[in-house]
Enzyme design. Sequence first.
Site, PDB file in Angstrom:
ATOM      1  N   VAL A   4       1.070  -1.171   0.375  1.00  0.00           N
ATOM      2  CA  VAL A   4       0.347  -0.548   0.193  1.00  0.00           C
ATOM      3  C   VAL A   4       1.082   0.899  -0.437  1.00  0.00           C
ATOM      4  O   VAL A   4       0.657   2.130  -0.603  1.00  0.00           O
ATOM      5  CB  VAL A   4      -0.712  -0.114   1.602  1.00  0.00           C
ATOM      6  N   GLY A   5       1.688   1.005   0.475  1.00  0.00           N
ATOM      7  CA  GLY A   5       3.054   2.221   0.510  1.00  0.00           C
ATOM      8  C   GLY A   5       3.452   2.882  -0.854  1.00  0.00           C
ATOM      9  O   GLY A   5       3.853   1.785  -1.658  1.00  0.00           O
ATOM     10  N   GLY A  10      -6.984   7.484   7.673  1.00  0.00           N
ATOM     11  CA  GLY A  10      -7.201   7.514   6.348  1.00  0.00           C
ATOM     12  C   GLY A  10      -7.868   5.724   6.930  1.00  0.00           C
ATOM     13  O   GLY A  10      -8.035   5.036   8.223  1.00  0.00           O
ATOM     14  N   ARG A  11      -8.081   4.860   5.816  1.00  0.00           N
ATOM     15  CA  ARG A  11      -8.608   3.539   6.219  1.00  0.00           C
ATOM     16  C   ARG A  11      -8.430   3.058   7.531  1.00  0.00           C
ATOM     17  O   ARG A  11      -8.930   2.475   8.132  1.00  0.00           O
ATOM     18  CB  ARG A  11      -8.585   2.792   4.427  1.00  0.00           C
ATOM     19  N   ARG A  65       5.166   4.447   8.175  1.00  0.00           N
ATOM     20  CA  ARG A  65       7.097   3.852   7.808  1.00  0.00           C
ATOM     21  C   ARG A  65       7.989   5.238   8.908  1.00  0.00           C
ATOM     22  O   ARG A  65       7.785   5.852   9.364  1.00  0.00           O
ATOM     23  CB  ARG A  65       6.795   4.849   6.467  1.00  0.00           C
ATOM     24  N   ASP A  75       6.793  -1.022  14.570  1.00  0.00           N
ATOM     25  CA  ASP A  75       6.766  -1.486  13.362  1.00  0.00           C
ATOM     26  C   ASP A  75       7.426  -1.320  11.892  1.00  0.00           C
ATOM     27  O   ASP A  75       7.536  -2.935  11.488  1.00  0.00           O
ATOM     28  CB  ASP A  75       5.201  -1.868  13.498  1.00  0.00           C
ATOM     29  N   HIS A  89       8.943  -5.231  10.564  1.00  0.00           N
ATOM     30  CA  HIS A  89       7.967  -4.958  10.003  1.00  0.00           C
ATOM     31  C   HIS A  89       6.663  -6.462   9.150  1.00  0.00           C
ATOM     32  O   HIS A  89       6.693  -5.984   8.155  1.00  0.00           O
ATOM     33  CB  HIS A  89       8.429  -4.284   8.469  1.00  0.00           C
ATOM     34  N   ILE A  90       5.641  -6.152  10.350  1.00  0.00           N
ATOM     35  CA  ILE A  90       5.137  -7.685  10.360  1.00  0.00           C
ATOM     36  C   ILE A  90       3.565  -7.099  10.091  1.00  0.00           C
ATOM     37  O   ILE A  90       2.465  -7.853  10.010  1.00  0.00           O
ATOM     38  CB  ILE A  90       5.190  -7.785  11.339  1.00  0.00           C
ATOM     39  N   SER A 147       1.333  -6.711   8.068  1.00  0.00           N
ATOM     40  CA  SER A 147      -0.189  -7.020   7.298  1.00  0.00           C
ATOM     41  C   SER A 147      -0.082  -8.337   6.546  1.00  0.00           C
ATOM     42  O   SER A 147       0.010  -9.418   6.021  1.00  0.00           O
ATOM     43  CB  SER A 147       0.042  -6.103   5.830  1.00  0.00           C
TER      44      SER A 147
HETATM   45  O1  LIG Z   1       2.175  -2.751   2.092  1.00  0.00           O
HETATM   46  C1  LIG Z   1       2.419  -1.803   2.732  1.00  0.00           C
HETATM   47  O2  LIG Z   1       2.948  -0.949   2.121  1.00  0.00           O
HETATM   48  C2  LIG Z   1       3.620  -2.068   3.453  1.00  0.00           C
HETATM   49  O3  LIG Z   1       3.830  -1.772   4.878  1.00  0.00           O
HETATM   50  C3  LIG Z   1       3.499  -3.787   3.858  1.00  0.00           C
HETATM   51  O4  LIG Z   1       2.388  -4.528   4.411  1.00  0.00           O
END
Ligand SMILES: O=C(O)C(=O)CO
Length: 359
Positions: free
Chosen positions: A114-115, A193-194, A276, A300, A324-325, A327
Amino acid sequence: MWCGRVALRRLQRIAVSPLDISGHLANAVQREMSSLPRVYITRQIPPEGLKILRESGQVQFDIWDSDDVPVPRKELLKKVKGVDGLVCVLTEKIDAELLDAAGPTLKVLSTMSVGFDHLCLEELNKRGIRVGYTPDVLTDAVAELTVALLLTTSRRLIEATHEAKTGGWGTWRTLWLCGYELANSTVGILGLGRIGVAIAERLKPFKVKKFIYTDVAPRPELARMIDAEYVSMDELAGQSDFLAVCCALTPETKEICNKDLFSKMKTTSIFINTSRGGVVHQQDLYEALSSGQIAGAGLDVTVPEPLPTSHPLFTLKNCVILPHIASASYTTRNAMSALAANNLLLGLKGEPMIKELKM
Ligand SMILES: O=C(O)C(=O)CO
Protein backbone atom coordinates in the site's frame (compact mmCIF):
# COMPACT_ATOMS: atom_id res chain seq x y z
CA MET A 1 10.11 -18.35 -17.98
CA TRP A 2 6.39 -19.09 -17.73
CA CYS A 3 3.90 -18.80 -20.57
CA GLY A 4 0.15 -19.05 -20.04
CA ARG A 5 -1.48 -22.46 -19.64
CA VAL A 6 -4.37 -21.18 -21.74
CA ALA A 7 -2.02 -20.63 -24.67
CA LEU A 8 -0.56 -24.09 -24.18
CA ARG A 9 -4.01 -25.74 -24.11
CA ARG A 10 -4.98 -23.92 -27.31
CA LEU A 11 -1.84 -25.26 -28.99
CA GLN A 12 -2.41 -28.79 -27.67
CA ARG A 13 -5.85 -28.85 -29.33
CA ILE A 14 -4.23 -27.99 -32.67
CA ALA A 15 -1.69 -30.83 -32.46
CA VAL A 16 -2.77 -33.94 -34.39
CA SER A 17 -0.26 -36.58 -33.38
CA PRO A 18 2.35 -37.08 -30.67
CA LEU A 19 5.03 -36.53 -33.29
CA ASP A 20 3.77 -33.01 -33.89
CA ILE A 21 4.44 -32.18 -30.26
CA SER A 22 8.16 -32.44 -30.73
CA GLY A 23 8.26 -30.31 -33.86
CA HIS A 24 5.42 -28.03 -34.83
CA LEU A 25 3.98 -27.65 -31.36
CA ALA A 26 7.29 -26.76 -29.79
CA ASN A 27 7.83 -24.09 -32.42
CA ALA A 28 4.30 -22.80 -32.08
CA VAL A 29 4.63 -22.63 -28.27
CA GLN A 30 7.87 -20.75 -28.72
CA ARG A 31 6.27 -18.28 -31.12
CA GLU A 32 3.19 -17.80 -28.93
CA MET A 33 5.34 -17.31 -25.85
CA SER A 34 7.61 -14.76 -27.37
CA SER A 35 4.68 -12.63 -28.51
CA LEU A 36 3.33 -12.25 -24.96
CA PRO A 37 4.21 -9.18 -22.88
CA ARG A 38 7.35 -9.69 -20.81
CA VAL A 39 7.17 -9.19 -17.07
CA TYR A 40 9.80 -9.28 -14.34
CA ILE A 41 8.81 -10.09 -10.75
CA THR A 42 11.34 -8.91 -8.19
CA ARG A 43 10.40 -11.39 -5.44
CA GLN A 44 8.89 -14.81 -4.95
CA ILE A 45 5.44 -13.38 -4.15
CA PRO A 46 2.77 -15.50 -2.37
CA PRO A 47 1.20 -18.29 -4.45
CA GLU A 48 -2.17 -16.69 -5.29
CA GLY A 49 -0.59 -13.93 -7.34
CA LEU A 50 1.78 -16.27 -9.15
CA LYS A 51 -1.12 -18.62 -9.96
CA ILE A 52 -3.10 -15.76 -11.49
CA LEU A 53 -0.17 -14.77 -13.68
CA ARG A 54 0.62 -18.36 -14.72
CA GLU A 55 -2.95 -19.18 -15.60
CA SER A 56 -3.74 -15.91 -17.33
CA GLY A 57 -2.13 -16.87 -20.61
CA GLN A 58 -1.40 -13.15 -20.98
CA VAL A 59 2.20 -12.78 -19.95
CA GLN A 60 5.58 -14.47 -19.94
CA PHE A 61 7.46 -13.78 -16.76
CA ASP A 62 10.80 -14.10 -15.15
CA ILE A 63 11.13 -14.00 -11.38
CA TRP A 64 13.73 -13.46 -8.66
CA ASP A 65 12.93 -16.79 -7.08
CA SER A 66 13.63 -16.05 -3.43
CA ASP A 67 11.73 -14.47 -0.57
CA ASP A 68 14.70 -14.43 1.79
CA VAL A 69 17.09 -12.23 -0.14
CA PRO A 70 16.01 -9.25 -2.25
CA VAL A 71 17.16 -9.21 -5.84
CA PRO A 72 20.59 -7.53 -6.00
CA ARG A 73 20.37 -4.14 -7.67
CA LYS A 74 22.81 -5.12 -10.44
CA GLU A 75 20.74 -8.19 -11.30
CA LEU A 76 17.53 -6.15 -11.21
CA LEU A 77 18.92 -3.54 -13.59
CA LYS A 78 19.87 -6.34 -16.00
CA LYS A 79 16.57 -8.20 -15.71
CA VAL A 80 14.26 -5.24 -16.31
CA LYS A 81 15.75 -4.45 -19.70
CA GLY A 82 12.99 -4.47 -22.29
CA VAL A 83 10.16 -5.64 -20.01
CA ASP A 84 6.59 -4.48 -20.52
CA GLY A 85 5.58 -4.89 -16.90
CA LEU A 86 7.21 -5.04 -13.51
CA VAL A 87 5.92 -6.46 -10.22
CA CYS A 88 7.86 -5.25 -7.20
CA VAL A 89 7.74 -5.17 -3.42
CA LEU A 90 8.67 -2.32 -1.08
CA THR A 91 12.37 -3.19 -0.90
CA GLU A 92 13.00 -2.16 -4.51
CA LYS A 93 13.74 1.45 -5.26
CA ILE A 94 12.01 2.31 -8.51
CA ASP A 95 13.88 5.39 -9.65
CA ALA A 96 15.22 7.01 -12.82
CA GLU A 97 18.18 4.62 -13.01
CA LEU A 98 15.92 1.58 -12.94
CA LEU A 99 13.39 3.04 -15.36
CA ASP A 100 16.18 3.96 -17.77
CA ALA A 101 17.50 0.41 -17.52
CA ALA A 102 14.03 -0.94 -18.31
CA GLY A 103 13.65 1.36 -21.30
CA PRO A 104 10.58 2.58 -23.18
CA THR A 105 8.81 -0.81 -23.31
CA LEU A 106 7.88 -0.57 -19.62
CA LYS A 107 4.26 0.48 -19.39
CA VAL A 108 2.99 -0.94 -16.08
CA LEU A 109 4.42 -1.16 -12.58
CA SER A 110 2.54 -3.12 -9.95
CA THR A 111 3.77 -2.91 -6.37
CA MET A 112 2.66 -5.44 -3.78
CA SER A 113 2.28 -2.77 -1.10
CA VAL A 114 0.00 0.00 0.00
CA GLY A 115 3.00 2.27 0.65
CA PHE A 116 4.64 3.84 -2.37
CA ASP A 117 7.54 5.78 -0.90
CA HIS A 118 9.90 3.37 -2.71
CA LEU A 119 8.60 4.64 -6.04
CA CYS A 120 9.77 7.82 -7.69
CA LEU A 121 6.35 8.97 -8.87
CA GLU A 122 7.73 11.94 -10.77
CA GLU A 123 9.90 9.69 -12.94
CA LEU A 124 7.09 7.19 -13.47
CA ASN A 125 4.71 9.96 -14.41
CA LYS A 126 7.20 11.54 -16.79
CA ARG A 127 7.44 8.23 -18.65
CA GLY A 128 3.69 7.58 -18.67
CA ILE A 129 4.07 4.37 -16.65
CA ARG A 130 0.88 3.32 -14.87
CA VAL A 131 1.17 2.20 -11.25
CA GLY A 132 -0.91 -0.34 -9.36
CA TYR A 133 -0.74 -0.80 -5.58
CA THR A 134 -2.54 -2.81 -2.89
CA PRO A 135 -4.61 -0.71 -0.46
CA ASP A 136 -7.69 -2.01 1.42
CA VAL A 137 -6.84 -5.71 1.35
CA LEU A 138 -4.34 -5.20 4.18
CA THR A 139 -6.37 -2.81 6.35
CA ASP A 140 -7.69 -5.45 8.77
CA ALA A 141 -4.32 -7.13 9.27
CA VAL A 142 -2.51 -3.82 9.84
CA ALA A 143 -5.17 -2.55 12.26
CA GLU A 144 -5.09 -5.83 14.17
CA LEU A 145 -1.31 -5.75 14.51
CA THR A 146 -1.37 -2.09 15.53
CA VAL A 147 -3.73 -2.93 18.40
CA ALA A 148 -1.51 -5.87 19.38
CA LEU A 149 1.58 -3.66 19.37
CA LEU A 150 -0.19 -0.93 21.34
CA LEU A 151 -1.25 -3.35 24.07
CA THR A 152 2.14 -5.06 24.10
CA THR A 153 3.82 -1.71 24.63
CA SER A 154 1.37 -0.12 27.06
CA ARG A 155 1.02 -3.24 29.23
CA ARG A 156 4.75 -4.03 28.98
CA LEU A 157 4.27 -7.59 27.79
CA ILE A 158 7.80 -8.12 26.45
CA GLU A 159 9.36 -6.99 29.72
CA ALA A 160 6.88 -9.16 31.61
CA THR A 161 7.61 -12.40 29.75
CA HIS A 162 11.32 -11.70 30.06
CA GLU A 163 11.02 -11.27 33.83
CA ALA A 164 8.92 -14.42 34.14
CA LYS A 165 11.47 -16.46 32.19
CA THR A 166 14.61 -15.10 33.79
CA GLY A 167 13.85 -15.23 37.50
CA GLY A 168 12.67 -11.64 37.99
CA TRP A 169 9.25 -12.86 39.09
CA GLY A 170 9.39 -12.54 42.88
CA THR A 171 6.38 -11.98 45.05
CA TRP A 172 3.28 -10.26 43.66
CA ARG A 173 4.10 -6.58 43.91
CA THR A 174 1.75 -3.61 43.95
CA LEU A 175 3.36 -1.46 41.26
CA TRP A 176 5.62 -3.92 39.48
CA LEU A 177 5.27 -3.87 35.67
CA CYS A 178 2.38 -1.44 35.79
CA GLY A 179 1.46 0.13 32.49
CA TYR A 180 -1.26 2.29 31.00
CA GLU A 181 -4.81 1.26 30.12
CA LEU A 182 -7.05 2.21 27.25
CA ALA A 183 -10.19 2.66 29.34
CA ASN A 184 -10.99 6.37 29.65
CA SER A 185 -8.07 7.34 27.43
CA THR A 186 -7.72 9.69 24.48
CA VAL A 187 -6.37 8.03 21.35
CA GLY A 188 -4.81 10.25 18.70
CA ILE A 189 -4.39 9.28 15.07
CA LEU A 190 -1.81 11.03 12.93
CA GLY A 191 -3.09 10.71 9.35
CA LEU A 192 -6.66 9.50 9.22
CA GLY A 193 -7.34 7.02 6.45
CA ARG A 194 -8.83 3.53 6.16
CA ILE A 195 -6.24 2.08 8.52
CA GLY A 196 -6.73 4.76 11.19
CA VAL A 197 -10.48 4.16 11.12
CA ALA A 198 -9.97 0.39 11.39
CA ILE A 199 -7.66 0.84 14.37
CA ALA A 200 -10.17 3.10 16.14
CA GLU A 201 -13.01 0.64 15.48
CA ARG A 202 -11.00 -2.08 17.17
CA LEU A 203 -9.98 0.11 20.12
CA LYS A 204 -13.47 1.44 20.85
CA PRO A 205 -14.59 -1.67 22.79
CA PHE A 206 -11.68 -1.06 25.17
CA LYS A 207 -13.71 1.94 26.42
CA VAL A 208 -11.60 4.67 24.87
CA LYS A 209 -13.07 8.01 25.93
CA LYS A 210 -12.20 10.06 22.88
CA PHE A 211 -10.64 9.76 19.43
CA ILE A 212 -8.82 12.75 17.95
CA TYR A 213 -6.91 13.04 14.70
CA THR A 214 -4.92 15.38 12.57
CA ASP A 215 -4.25 15.44 8.86
CA VAL A 216 -3.57 18.02 6.14
CA ALA A 217 -7.30 18.83 6.28
CA PRO A 218 -10.33 17.47 8.15
CA ARG A 219 -11.71 14.20 6.80
CA PRO A 220 -15.32 14.41 7.98
CA GLU A 221 -16.68 11.28 6.27
CA LEU A 222 -14.02 9.06 7.82
CA ALA A 223 -14.05 10.90 11.17
CA ARG A 224 -17.81 10.42 11.47
CA MET A 225 -17.35 6.64 11.34
CA ILE A 226 -15.38 6.71 14.60
CA ASP A 227 -16.70 9.92 16.12
CA ALA A 228 -13.25 11.49 15.98
CA GLU A 229 -12.49 15.16 16.45
CA TYR A 230 -10.13 17.06 14.16
CA VAL A 231 -7.36 18.83 16.11
CA SER A 232 -4.06 20.59 15.38
CA MET A 233 -0.77 18.70 15.53
CA ASP A 234 0.03 20.40 18.85
CA GLU A 235 -3.32 19.41 20.32
CA LEU A 236 -2.83 15.86 19.09
CA ALA A 237 0.54 15.71 20.84
CA GLY A 238 -0.73 17.31 24.04
CA GLN A 239 -3.98 15.37 24.44
CA SER A 240 -3.17 11.85 23.23
CA ASP A 241 -2.60 9.09 25.79
CA PHE A 242 -1.92 6.83 22.83
CA LEU A 243 -0.69 8.30 19.56
CA ALA A 244 -0.88 6.06 16.49
CA VAL A 245 0.95 7.12 13.34
CA CYS A 246 -0.97 6.10 10.23
CA CYS A 247 0.18 8.59 7.59
CA ALA A 248 2.04 7.79 4.38
CA LEU A 249 5.70 8.77 4.11
CA THR A 250 5.98 11.77 1.79
CA PRO A 251 8.39 14.73 1.65
CA GLU A 252 5.85 16.57 3.85
CA THR A 253 5.64 13.86 6.54
CA LYS A 254 9.35 12.95 6.65
CA GLU A 255 10.47 13.03 10.32
CA ILE A 256 7.28 14.82 11.30
CA CYS A 257 7.46 12.95 14.63
CA ASN A 258 10.41 14.74 16.13
CA LYS A 259 11.64 16.51 19.25
CA ASP A 260 9.00 19.19 18.81
CA LEU A 261 6.16 16.64 18.86
CA PHE A 262 7.61 14.44 21.62
CA SER A 263 8.23 17.45 23.86
CA LYS A 264 4.51 18.26 23.74
CA MET A 265 3.38 14.73 24.60
CA LYS A 266 2.47 13.60 28.09
CA THR A 267 5.10 11.69 30.06
CA THR A 268 2.52 8.91 30.37
CA SER A 269 1.79 8.60 26.66
CA ILE A 270 2.51 5.73 24.31
CA PHE A 271 3.70 6.30 20.72
CA ILE A 272 2.88 3.68 18.08
CA ASN A 273 4.12 3.60 14.48
CA THR A 274 3.00 1.02 11.92
CA SER A 275 3.29 3.27 8.85
CA ARG A 276 6.87 4.03 7.78
CA GLY A 277 10.02 4.54 9.83
CA GLY A 278 10.85 7.68 7.87
CA VAL A 279 8.06 9.69 9.51
CA VAL A 280 9.99 9.51 12.79
CA HIS A 281 13.21 11.28 13.73
CA GLN A 282 14.69 8.24 15.43
CA GLN A 283 17.36 10.02 17.48
CA ASP A 284 14.68 12.36 18.88
CA LEU A 285 12.50 9.36 19.69
CA TYR A 286 15.41 7.65 21.44
CA GLU A 287 15.96 10.76 23.55
CA ALA A 288 12.25 11.10 24.37
CA LEU A 289 12.11 7.46 25.48
CA SER A 290 15.36 7.37 27.42
CA SER A 291 14.70 10.67 29.22
CA GLY A 292 11.15 9.69 30.21
CA GLN A 293 9.64 12.43 28.05
CA ILE A 294 7.17 9.79 26.85
CA ALA A 295 6.31 6.45 28.46
CA GLY A 296 6.85 4.03 25.62
CA ALA A 297 6.96 3.35 21.91
CA GLY A 298 5.90 0.45 19.73
CA LEU A 299 7.45 0.41 16.27
CA ASP A 300 6.75 -1.95 13.40
CA VAL A 301 8.82 0.17 11.04
CA THR A 302 12.25 1.77 11.36
CA VAL A 303 15.05 3.36 9.39
CA PRO A 304 16.86 1.38 8.19
CA GLU A 305 15.13 -1.97 7.84
CA PRO A 306 16.32 -4.26 9.20
CA LEU A 307 17.34 -2.08 12.16
CA PRO A 308 20.87 -3.17 13.17
CA THR A 309 20.78 -5.19 16.39
CA SER A 310 23.33 -2.73 17.84
CA HIS A 311 20.90 0.19 17.46
CA PRO A 312 20.37 2.16 20.72
CA LEU A 313 16.57 1.77 20.46
CA PHE A 314 17.04 -1.95 21.14
CA THR A 315 18.60 -1.15 24.52
CA LEU A 316 15.41 0.49 25.82
CA LYS A 317 12.92 -1.52 27.85
CA ASN A 318 10.14 0.90 26.94
CA CYS A 319 10.56 0.41 23.20
CA VAL A 320 9.01 -2.59 21.45
CA ILE A 321 10.33 -3.18 17.95
CA LEU A 322 8.78 -5.53 15.40
CA PRO A 323 10.31 -6.41 12.01
CA HIS A 324 7.70 -4.75 9.72
CA ILE A 325 5.02 -7.43 10.02
CA ALA A 326 1.81 -5.39 10.19
CA SER A 327 0.28 -6.97 7.07
CA ALA A 328 1.85 -10.38 7.65
CA SER A 329 -1.07 -12.78 7.73
CA TYR A 330 -1.33 -15.56 5.14
CA THR A 331 -4.72 -14.30 3.98
CA THR A 332 -3.59 -10.71 3.58
CA ARG A 333 -0.27 -11.40 1.90
CA ASN A 334 -2.00 -13.70 -0.59
CA ALA A 335 -4.67 -11.06 -1.21
CA MET A 336 -1.95 -8.45 -1.79
CA SER A 337 -0.18 -10.74 -4.22
CA ALA A 338 -3.43 -11.50 -6.09
CA LEU A 339 -4.30 -7.80 -6.30
CA ALA A 340 -0.80 -6.96 -7.55
CA ALA A 341 -1.13 -9.66 -10.24
CA ASN A 342 -4.58 -8.50 -11.33
CA ASN A 343 -3.51 -4.84 -11.39
CA LEU A 344 -0.61 -5.80 -13.64
CA LEU A 345 -2.73 -7.84 -16.07
CA LEU A 346 -5.38 -5.12 -16.35
CA GLY A 347 -2.73 -2.45 -16.82
CA LEU A 348 -1.06 -4.43 -19.59
CA LYS A 349 -4.43 -4.80 -21.36
CA GLY A 350 -4.86 -1.03 -21.17
CA GLU A 351 -7.83 -1.36 -18.83
CA PRO A 352 -8.41 0.41 -15.49
CA MET A 353 -6.63 -1.38 -12.67
CA ILE A 354 -8.51 -2.47 -9.55
CA LYS A 355 -6.30 -0.17 -7.48
CA GLU A 356 -4.33 2.35 -9.48
CA LEU A 357 -2.35 5.28 -8.10
CA LYS A 358 -3.64 8.61 -9.33
CA MET A 359 -0.60 10.59 -10.41
O1 LIG B 1 2.13 -2.61 2.03
C1 LIG B 1 2.92 -1.90 2.64
O2 LIG B 1 3.16 -0.72 2.30
C2 LIG B 1 3.65 -2.44 3.79
O3 LIG B 1 4.25 -1.73 4.53
C3 LIG B 1 3.62 -3.90 4.03
O4 LIG B 1 2.37 -4.33 4.21
